[in-house]
Scaffold this active site. Sequence first.
Site, short mmCIF file in Angstrom:
data_model
loop_
_atom_site.label_atom_id
_atom_site.label_comp_id
_atom_site.label_asym_id
_atom_site.label_seq_id
_atom_site.Cartn_x
_atom_site.Cartn_y
_atom_site.Cartn_z
N ASP A 24 -12.31 0.24 -8.36
CA ASP A 24 -13.08 -0.29 -7.24
C ASP A 24 -13.64 -1.68 -7.57
O ASP A 24 -13.95 -1.98 -8.73
CB ASP A 24 -14.24 0.67 -6.92
N ARG A 37 -9.77 -11.82 -0.53
CA ARG A 37 -9.83 -10.50 -1.13
C ARG A 37 -8.56 -10.16 -1.89
O ARG A 37 -8.61 -9.50 -2.93
CB ARG A 37 -10.10 -9.45 -0.05
N HIS A 41 -7.17 -8.19 -5.73
CA HIS A 41 -6.17 -7.14 -5.96
C HIS A 41 -5.11 -7.62 -6.96
O HIS A 41 -4.67 -6.85 -7.82
CB HIS A 41 -5.52 -6.76 -4.63
N LEU A 135 2.95 8.08 -22.57
CA LEU A 135 1.92 8.16 -21.53
C LEU A 135 2.55 8.48 -20.18
O LEU A 135 3.55 7.88 -19.79
CB LEU A 135 1.18 6.83 -21.44
#
Length: 247
Positions: A24, A37, A41, A135
């Site tokens: 977040d 924005r 990201h 992983l």
Amino acid sequence: MSKNNTASAAGNNGMPRHIAIIMDGNGRWATKRFMPRFAGHAKGVKTVNKVVEACVNRGIEYLTLFAFSSENWRRPPDEVSLLMQLFRKVLIGEIRKMGENNIRLKVIGDLSKFDKDLQALVQTAESETATNTGLTLTICANYGGRWDVLNACNKLVAAGVKQEDITEDQLSANLAMAYAPDPDMLIRTGGEARVSNFLLWQLAYSEFYFTDTFWPDFGVKALDEAIDSFQKRERRFGKTSEQVQAK
């Protein structure tokens, strides 16, 4: 015992086997810097790469990242479109690196709402990394915890299981992450302290770690601080402290 059993233990070295992260703060990180924005990201993807590498180096077995929730479709259309483009770019660019680092990729959620080419990219990425044994990196895309539980129930009903015969193990086995143990720890960045419809069933006994750090600024040091917090906690799974210490 079900792989998803809430009493699944962390690794022998006290390291969590499975870390889940709500990434977040990308947009707010960018806004504070007077940037669009989407720049947040894009920067957040670089953080993903750092955290994935750190988890590989620390022997973490499972890393699950909340990339796009079923509620994120409510965001401005331009932002959603750019996020889909970024997802495509990451899938195309990272498959080779995953092979080199023995990482298995899984993508969970209702992928039917994505464009066909993106669905095909996901299938290719999963297929090409399926035999990797290091992983397991899970990306949750168009995912919601309520959707997951409802979907599992519907699978059981379709299989002819009677309502009175449904068990927790059966439901767990039909969840989207039936291949992984429940997360030992949930990390949420960005200053919020809620789970936001993420892995609602699987987080029943996870240790929660909330930080004000925005995801683009969450680096290896921040990950180690979260792991250190986890290692100092006593996980009782309903038992008393005396019972746990007597083992």
